[in-house]
Write an enzyme that holds these catalytic residues in place. Sequence first.
Site, mmCIF file in Angstrom:
data_model
loop_
_atom_site.group_PDB
_atom_site.id
_atom_site.type_symbol
_atom_site.label_atom_id
_atom_site.label_comp_id
_atom_site.label_asym_id
_atom_site.label_seq_id
_atom_site.Cartn_x
_atom_site.Cartn_y
_atom_site.Cartn_z
ATOM 1 N N GLU A 4 11.144 14.455 -5.200
ATOM 2 C CA GLU A 4 9.907 14.528 -4.428
ATOM 3 C C GLU A 4 10.276 14.280 -2.972
ATOM 4 O O GLU A 4 10.818 13.221 -2.634
ATOM 5 C CB GLU A 4 8.908 13.476 -4.906
ATOM 6 C CG GLU A 4 7.612 13.477 -4.102
ATOM 7 C CD GLU A 4 6.638 12.389 -4.544
ATOM 8 O OE1 GLU A 4 5.458 12.447 -4.146
ATOM 9 O OE2 GLU A 4 7.071 11.475 -5.281
ATOM 10 N N GLU B 160 -2.594 10.770 1.599
ATOM 11 C CA GLU B 160 -2.691 9.684 0.638
ATOM 12 C C GLU B 160 -3.551 8.594 1.257
ATOM 13 O O GLU B 160 -3.186 8.011 2.281
ATOM 14 C CB GLU B 160 -1.309 9.120 0.304
ATOM 15 C CG GLU B 160 -0.443 10.056 -0.517
ATOM 16 C CD GLU B 160 0.898 9.447 -0.849
ATOM 17 O OE1 GLU B 160 1.295 9.494 -2.031
ATOM 18 O OE2 GLU B 160 1.565 8.925 0.067
#
Length: 244
Positions: free
Chosen positions: A139, A224
């Site tokens: 990631e 986020e």
Amino acid sequence: MHLPALALPILFTGLSAAQTITGQFDCLPAGGFTLCQNLWGKTFGVGSQKSTLMNATTGTVAWATNYTWANGPNQVKSYANVESVSAKGIQLQNVASAPTLWDWTYATQSVGIRADVAYDIWFGKASSGNPATSASAYEIMIWLSGLGGIQPVGSQITTGTVVANHTWNLWKGPNANWEVLSFVSAAGDLNSFDVDLNDFFTYLVEEQGVAPTQYIQSIQAGTEAFVGIANLVTNAYSVSIVPK
């Protein structure tokens, strides 16, 4: 880091006006992209979030997300994002360039907000696979903003690393069965980001031991949210991959 949406997308035909999604895992076709709420961590706090598609073509998308989150200040509540439909399925060694533009701003934000604005890019050994699953090997996050003292997964391994003509602090650490490498802007918010993502891919191969045979499985761009109230607006976003 985020977990993948579990529900089926809500489907619309065409974009005649702004369209808003509010469900935990609602998704919306957006030209050459998919807009998703992905409120995967909502149970860690109290609040709500909605995401609005304002305009979309095959190559560019404009969207916004508006949220209010409280409690669990160290827990991610959501990763509202857009994912490219076509920029995937190619090995790193076969990428000639990967141009991207992201023009974004906080239209409103509360005092004490804890949130990032970041790319979330997934690599794997197979040409396709869902992010944050057993298909994932890496990631790669690129933080254009990080507010409220939040930190990426793992620990910082470099300081002042220059990639794509910007300076970053690189973090690295494990998460489930994949490795997370996060480039965090060392110069504050990057609100108008116009670069070649292949500069990051090349750096990862040459300096961080990522195999050039890894496939790009997904390129996402979003925020986020941990806690706070904000309206994050993307005026224009695009990304593509040019093969060798």
